[in-house]
Scaffold this active site. Sequence first.
Site, PDB file in Angstrom:
ATOM      1  NE  ARG A   5      31.348  53.170  38.032  1.00  0.00           N
ATOM      2  CZ  ARG A   5      31.714  53.648  39.210  1.00  0.00           C
ATOM      3  NH1 ARG A   5      32.387  52.891  40.074  1.00  0.00           N
ATOM      4  NH2 ARG A   5      31.446  54.884  39.545  1.00  0.00           N
ATOM      5  CD  GLU A  48      30.103  60.942  46.673  1.00  0.00           C
ATOM      6  OE1 GLU A  48      29.826  60.423  45.570  1.00  0.00           O
ATOM      7  OE2 GLU A  48      31.055  60.564  47.378  1.00  0.00           O
ATOM      8  CG  ASP A 108      34.527  60.538  43.253  1.00  0.00           C
ATOM      9  OD1 ASP A 108      33.644  60.289  42.426  1.00  0.00           O
ATOM     10  OD2 ASP A 108      34.522  60.104  44.418  1.00  0.00           O
ATOM     11  CD  GLU A 129      30.004  56.418  36.784  1.00  0.00           C
ATOM     12  OE1 GLU A 129      30.249  55.317  36.256  1.00  0.00           O
ATOM     13  OE2 GLU A 129      30.222  56.659  37.985  1.00  0.00           O
ATOM     14  CD  GLU A 188      36.126  54.472  45.856  1.00  0.00           C
ATOM     15  OE1 GLU A 188      34.934  54.127  45.786  1.00  0.00           O
ATOM     16  OE2 GLU A 188      36.488  55.652  46.012  1.00  0.00           O
ATOM     17  CE  LYS A 203      34.033  51.252  43.423  1.00  0.00           C
ATOM     18  NZ  LYS A 203      33.336  52.093  44.427  1.00  0.00           N
TER      19      LYS A 203
HETATM   20  C1  GCV Z   1      29.752  53.719  44.649  1.00  0.00           C
HETATM   21  C2  GCV Z   1      33.046  57.761  45.235  1.00  0.00           C
HETATM   22  C3  GCV Z   1      31.886  57.641  46.178  1.00  0.00           C
HETATM   23  C4  GCV Z   1      31.529  56.208  46.434  1.00  0.00           C
HETATM   24  C5  GCV Z   1      31.264  55.517  45.087  1.00  0.00           C
HETATM   25  C6  GCV Z   1      32.506  55.670  44.224  1.00  0.00           C
HETATM   26  C7  GCV Z   1      32.328  55.067  42.851  1.00  0.00           C
HETATM   27  O1  GCV Z   1      34.210  57.298  45.835  1.00  0.00           O
HETATM   28  O2  GCV Z   1      32.191  58.303  47.362  1.00  0.00           O
HETATM   29  O3  GCV Z   1      30.399  56.153  47.250  1.00  0.00           O
HETATM   30  O4  GCV Z   1      30.944  54.168  45.263  1.00  0.00           O
HETATM   31  O5  GCV Z   1      32.802  57.033  44.068  1.00  0.00           O
HETATM   32  O6  GCV Z   1      32.011  55.820  41.956  1.00  0.00           O
HETATM   33  O7  GCV Z   1      32.492  53.872  42.693  1.00  0.00           O
END
Ligand code: GCV
Length: 705
Positions: free
Chosen positions: A345, A413, A385, A407, A312, A308
């Site tokens: 990713r 979540e 997401d 993915e 973020e 990743k």
């Molecule tokens: C692992 C979303 C989730 C995050 C996750 C992110 C990702 O934003 O809330 O927890 O981080 O996706 O897939 O990298």
Amino acid sequence: MSARLALALGLLLWATGARAEDGYELWLRYPQVSDAARLAQYRAAVTSISVAGDSPTARAARDELTRGLRGLLGTDVPVVRDGTRGALVIAGTPSNSPAIAALGLRAGLSRAGAEGYVIRTIGGPKGPQTRSAIVIAGNSDIGVLYGTFAFLRLLQTRQPIDALDIVEWPRLRHRILDHWDNLDGTVERGYAGSSLWNWDALPGVKAPRYTDYARANASLGINGTVLNNVNAKAASLTPEYIRKTAALAEVFRPYGIRVYLSARFSAPIEIGGLKTADPLAPEVRAWWARKADEIYAAIPDFGGFLVKANSEGQPGPQDYKRTHADGANMLAEALAAHGGIVMWRAFVYADQGEDRAKQAYGEFTPLDGTFRPNVLLQIKNGPIDFQPREPFSPLFGAMPQTPLVLELQITKEYLGFATHLVYVAPLYEEVLAADTHVRGTGPTVREVLRGAAGVANTGTSRNWCGAVFACANWHAFGRLAWNPSLPSSALADEWLRMTFTNDPAFVEPVKAMMLTSRQTAVDYMTPLGLTHLMARGHHYGPGPWVNDAGRADQNSVYFHRADAAGIGFDRTATGSNAVAQYAGPWRETFGRLDRVPEDYLLWFHHVPWDHRMASGRTLWNELTSRYCRGVEAVRGMRATWSSLAGKIDPERYEETRAFLGTQEQEARWWRDASVLYFQTFSKQPIAPDACGPPERTLEYYRSIK
Ligand code: GCV
């Protein structure tokens, strides 16, 4: 059976020392076949077993067959060494079993390929042998192990086994679980306890549970596991953690499961002492090459890295003004000599004003064809997401020269964690079957894939997934990664039979409930193409009013855009024009208000409150009625479940009963909070419906933390 009686029975089991049904065995339960006629058939067909070879994988197949048959047939089935002498289940490969080599299975085995299997009934009254036998053959031991699980599945689901002729093989090369497990034992977006990996005790202690994890995955055909969170710590690449990872790899190897690690892009700085992680800097390239050598010295079949990057807050090549391809190719070069891969990713978005749904496409399509062959681009099913419903990501139709991994999120979540019963196989099926239309007709998403990655929902919870029903999603993911064309209904049917019972009075109603549960969640959370309206951060419960996230594109108001005129995100040419990222037919379908499927209406359009819907209702009335429909459907699920008391064990019955009660309350919470909030824009009354007036005020719902 009443809840009290169920509890009393559970206590009785406990007091008498009888084994409780706690979900630990997942779908690998082998209780004795209760139908006397079936049992007699199976016992007659399976009088002895022979599994050729003595590799750890062959031993795993023998052990599973022995264990499964002992349970299902209620008797120990003798294991004989030589399959030619009366063994009625013969398993092996042409190279380790002369009996199998002599059987003329060449055509089937060539279709089965490296990991597939043939299961065939041979001989019998009309054949060369006087008694018939069942052959489980593969070109490799792992094919035989997969075939063994498939054979046991036939018995577990009570199929006839007198005239078998099955050839099966995995359609996708990479079938991987992604664990978002942190090295401190916590799990990002995990709702089933702590991480399965006890890093403190590794490498010394290899918990028996690791083997059961491997068995469960192998039974589905999963062949890889990424052990650590994509929000990675560089420490996972230190010698200490490589030793721990090697210990897990050793346990998983016999089951055909390779280990992978999420790699932190800045690791050369953090644990390598370098001043930069620039992918074009020679010292950085040399560091990763040495790191790869070190890992492969400890784990010769290490799978590779998941990354990743520049997403973020994670570091990545763009920190050095390099591209994603520069970053991925540098890692791929380090792994190539050892046969490893990089799963890079595509989940990227920056708070830069452009529609978040468009950004991954914008960044990656110019790079198509520039990745090394051992780089795979890993794309989430939708452009945002893991929402309850998203259109498929347009990237699936736009990277023809890049191997792609889909993915999916197994952990829920955005779907009520482990508490809500939401079976996501229909969601998976929807994206896999989506036609990209880039060639007029086709290819579908499933046809462009090289792999599938599922964000795992496992943890230390005794039932693995936090709820017995949540494990159905793990099962569905694995089976679809093996064959992305399997229908959800068949998967639900199989999982129910293997997990609970073959009694149709239980299987049929519960299957129906599972298959509609995803649409139900869409209805009470985000109907009509709404998206990302969950409370901030933890994403549990409603938060359509969220407007205080650090960045605009994580706010609910960014996604729903409700105002006095209407609601929805205009992604047509008059808005962000995200529709232009899709092939022509979709552009037309998604882009036109008179053609867009209502499921995607507010994803692509900002629509007036009094817009007329297919039902004849205004948009406002349709929206409120969908919310209520969701609540009503959960009530229906509860009623269905109550009617099934006594059909399964009290312990698992009771868990689901309790969770469904919570789900109903929370569906109601979602509906009340959402309609009250959107009413502040529509300024219209809520039409009377089965849900009645909201129970509390909007202020109350907004105050829930
Ligand atoms: C692992 C979303 C989730 C995050 C996750 C992110 C990702 O934003 O809330 O927890 O981080 O996706 O897939 O990298």
